[in-house]
Design a protein around this motif. Sequence first.
Motif, mmCIF file in Angstrom:
data_model
loop_
_atom_site.group_PDB
_atom_site.id
_atom_site.type_symbol
_atom_site.label_atom_id
_atom_site.label_comp_id
_atom_site.label_asym_id
_atom_site.label_seq_id
_atom_site.Cartn_x
_atom_site.Cartn_y
_atom_site.Cartn_z
ATOM 1 N N VAL A 130 -23.961 7.840 68.858
ATOM 2 C CA VAL A 130 -23.565 6.655 69.585
ATOM 3 C C VAL A 130 -23.428 5.576 68.374
ATOM 4 N N TYR A 131 -22.723 4.428 68.708
ATOM 5 C CA TYR A 131 -22.885 3.368 67.806
ATOM 6 C C TYR A 131 -23.887 2.384 68.364
ATOM 7 N N PRO A 132 -25.030 2.252 67.662
ATOM 8 C CA PRO A 132 -25.968 1.397 68.363
ATOM 9 C C PRO A 132 -25.776 0.012 68.777
ATOM 10 N N GLN A 133 -25.826 -0.548 70.119
ATOM 11 C CA GLN A 133 -25.432 -1.803 70.379
ATOM 12 C C GLN A 133 -25.993 -2.835 69.345
ATOM 13 N N ALA A 134 -26.885 -2.874 68.835
ATOM 14 C CA ALA A 134 -27.315 -3.937 67.652
ATOM 15 C C ALA A 134 -26.588 -4.142 66.578
ATOM 16 N N GLU A 135 -25.723 -3.005 66.180
ATOM 17 C CA GLU A 135 -24.885 -2.936 65.116
ATOM 18 C C GLU A 135 -23.413 -3.421 65.549
ATOM 19 N N ASN A 136 -23.159 -3.621 66.776
ATOM 20 C CA ASN A 136 -21.758 -3.668 67.121
ATOM 21 C C ASN A 136 -21.736 -5.534 67.288
ATOM 22 N N LYS A 137 -20.920 -5.738 66.122
ATOM 23 C CA LYS A 137 -20.682 -7.274 65.824
ATOM 24 C C LYS A 137 -19.439 -7.757 66.202
ATOM 25 N N HIS A 138 -18.661 -6.984 66.759
ATOM 26 C CA HIS A 138 -17.244 -7.185 67.328
ATOM 27 C C HIS A 138 -17.276 -8.821 68.067
ATOM 28 N N PRO A 139 -16.611 -9.331 67.894
ATOM 29 C CA PRO A 139 -16.352 -11.215 68.427
ATOM 30 C C PRO A 139 -15.961 -10.779 69.792
ATOM 31 N N MET A 140 -15.515 -9.872 70.196
ATOM 32 C CA MET A 140 -15.199 -9.554 71.815
ATOM 33 C C MET A 140 -15.994 -8.881 72.457
ATOM 34 N N ALA A 141 -17.031 -8.114 71.813
ATOM 35 C CA ALA A 141 -17.824 -7.273 72.622
ATOM 36 C C ALA A 141 -18.544 -8.194 73.753
ATOM 37 N N ILE A 142 -18.672 -7.473 75.151
ATOM 38 C CA ILE A 142 -19.520 -7.949 75.875
ATOM 39 C C ILE A 142 -20.468 -6.815 76.536
ATOM 40 N N TRP A 143 -21.509 -6.938 76.868
ATOM 41 C CA TRP A 143 -22.541 -5.875 77.243
ATOM 42 C C TRP A 143 -22.857 -5.833 78.691
ATOM 43 N N ASP A 144 -22.589 -6.853 79.354
ATOM 44 C CA ASP A 144 -22.869 -7.070 80.836
ATOM 45 C C ASP A 144 -21.462 -7.000 81.669
ATOM 46 N N ILE A 145 -21.311 -6.497 82.992
ATOM 47 C CA ILE A 145 -20.224 -6.556 83.650
ATOM 48 C C ILE A 145 -20.054 -7.950 84.129
ATOM 49 N N LYS A 146 -20.896 -8.561 84.228
ATOM 50 C CA LYS A 146 -20.661 -10.292 84.555
ATOM 51 C C LYS A 146 -20.043 -10.883 83.544
ATOM 52 N N ASN A 188 -17.408 -0.123 75.371
ATOM 53 C CA ASN A 188 -18.033 0.869 76.031
ATOM 54 C C ASN A 188 -19.348 0.903 76.013
ATOM 55 N N ILE A 189 -20.227 0.360 76.898
ATOM 56 C CA ILE A 189 -21.595 0.110 76.851
ATOM 57 C C ILE A 189 -22.559 1.013 77.005
ATOM 58 N N GLU A 190 -22.018 2.230 77.121
ATOM 59 C CA GLU A 190 -22.813 3.440 77.045
ATOM 60 C C GLU A 190 -23.624 3.733 75.734
ATOM 61 N N GLN A 191 -24.786 4.111 75.792
ATOM 62 C CA GLN A 191 -25.771 4.352 74.578
ATOM 63 C C GLN A 191 -26.032 5.807 74.755
ATOM 64 N N THR A 192 -25.172 6.805 75.251
ATOM 65 C CA THR A 192 -25.272 8.159 75.607
ATOM 66 C C THR A 192 -24.452 8.802 74.918
ATOM 67 N N THR A 193 -25.051 10.100 74.274
ATOM 68 C CA THR A 193 -23.937 10.892 73.500
ATOM 69 C C THR A 193 -22.764 11.435 74.201
ATOM 70 N N ASP A 194 -21.841 11.665 73.660
ATOM 71 C CA ASP A 194 -20.609 12.332 74.311
ATOM 72 C C ASP A 194 -19.912 11.453 75.468
#
Length: 617
Positions: free
Chosen positions: A498-514, A555-561
């Motif tokens: 998986v791509y670790p959340q901490a490494e995602n530096k995309h300017p448009m990334a969001i991690w909360d559905i809010k 894709n805020i999943e941190q689960t394989t596959d």
Amino acid sequence: MIRPRRLVWARVLTVAALAAAASQCTPSQPASRRAAGGAQSDLAIAAQKTYVAPGDLDEYYMFSSGGHSGQIYVYGLPSMRHLSTIPVFAPYPATGYGFDDDSKKMLGELTWGDAHHPALSETKGDYDGRWLFINEMNGRLARIDLRDFKTKQILGPVPNLHGNHASSFVTPNSEYAMMASRFSRPVPQRPVGVDKYATEYKGIIAGVKIDPTSGDMSLAWQILMPPFDYDLGDAGKLASDGWMFFTSYNTERATGKLEVTASQRDRDYIAAVDWRAAEKAIAAGQGDVIDGVRVLDPKKVPGLVYLMPCGKSPHGVDVAPDGNWIVGSGKLQGVTTVFNFEKIQTAIRNKDFTGEEDGIPVLKYESIKDAEVPVGLGPLHTQFGTDGWAYTSLFVDSAIAKWKLGTWEVVDKAPMSYSIGHLAAAEGDTVSPDGNYLVGLNKLSHGRHLSVGPSQPESSQLVDITEEKMKLLYDAFTEPEPHYAQIIKADKVKPIEVYPQAENKHPMAIWDIKDAGVTRNGKNVLVKMVAVRSTLTPTDFEVNAGDQVTVAITNIEQTTDELHGFGLLDYNINIVIDPGETKTVTFTAKKSGVFAYYCTNFCSALHQEMQGYMVVK
Ligand code: RUQ
Ligand code: CUA
């Protein structure tokens, strides 16, 4: 975790049982299964050697060029199972490649590419499992990151160089990847009649610098060459480190029917390039800028290039593991020529030349050659095994010849079905080949598989090279068009899951559905979307016809596959977002009405519910 295959006794027993069953075959089974006695046990041994039991893993990855499919196909060895497709030079809907903004931009205007030679990154002449490079005929070079098996960069089309075939061969510490032109043309590019080919057209050899930390490629220099067709290349290593070798044909400088006009001379050339000399010349400010690139003229940079005569229309050039022998395969003859690097250096020092071509000295053949090995007809490429064994593919003989470096003795020949082109041995072009396996990448298949019509399935063949005699183990379907492949030990490659959340530096990334929702700026609409089992949030959005819409999905999943997709019907939009990844897709809302979007990758029992609507007013 990879289990060592030889410990899997259960599997051996299973195969033995299969072989026993095969001995009671009925006539409806294939002839090979009905064969009796010795042939039967050979078959059982071959089955044991290639059978990878359910849940067990292969020992090697094979990265195989997909030719004009533009892709790389990943196989497991010894099972020869096709594990994955890495899209490189062509869109691939299965992974959404070529649809999202970044990969679309990387592909540019071209939606095809003719890929030929994959090259794994190396440290001290051994594969290090970091990156994979591959060339393409439209003057491009791509880098795949083996951390996630994704194409990260496409360099080019580079100026001046036309038909990038002799590429992408990397140097022993991945300092450079190479490029060279198969088709000469006027440099700089301009319309000059073909009647002026011999004098006005030029070949180009290029060095592409690889950043040691990021792998980023940049065009470092080009060398202006006589108008020959540069065909294959290889990097010097150990003894010959610092040099690059390129075969060429059409040293006749002919045009028209090349099958006749370019086969007149008994010998063509291998160009030997001192790439450190090129670096120095560039650092000293030499070279003319042509179409934005610093181009060195060998006439003005003595010591940069030498020509080694090699009979006849040489195709492959392959440097032996110790770097001292350079094997040039003249495809129109029955021998392969082995050059000695030390002798080349001595000849250069002694100015042992027989002439020149456009100011480039031609070395004396007799002074630099160690042997002409009678391998058989139509030698194309050579790979290496342990203990000085060399393996040369023979197109005309449709076979592989096994011979020994140093004694030049040809000890075995294995027929291929049919007409082998490249061959790949396990780590067989490094400083320390593994032996074990060899794969013949055949040009034609002639009924090796069930017929599927005129476009016959391509076939490659797995050969056991652990014993004195080569043994055919397996015929495998190969995605067309097979060219070169490289085989690396599986434990050298360490892919993430998986791509670790901490490494995602995309300017448009969001991690909360809010944080999901729509923002508008004039005619520009940005939809920030979250994909997580089993909802695409927002579940609907409205835009106006004519708006420029960007959908940015995390894709805020941190689960394989747990991949999710975003297919937008009637808009030709299909992207796939891996766990932890953010991708964007931008389009103009041209059609008005209501359009459904949905997740394309099966992700849960409620995958089918993962859907929404875009309303275009
Ligand atoms: S070539 S069959 Cu494109 Cu590599 Cu030798
Ligand atoms: Cu998410 Cu299917």
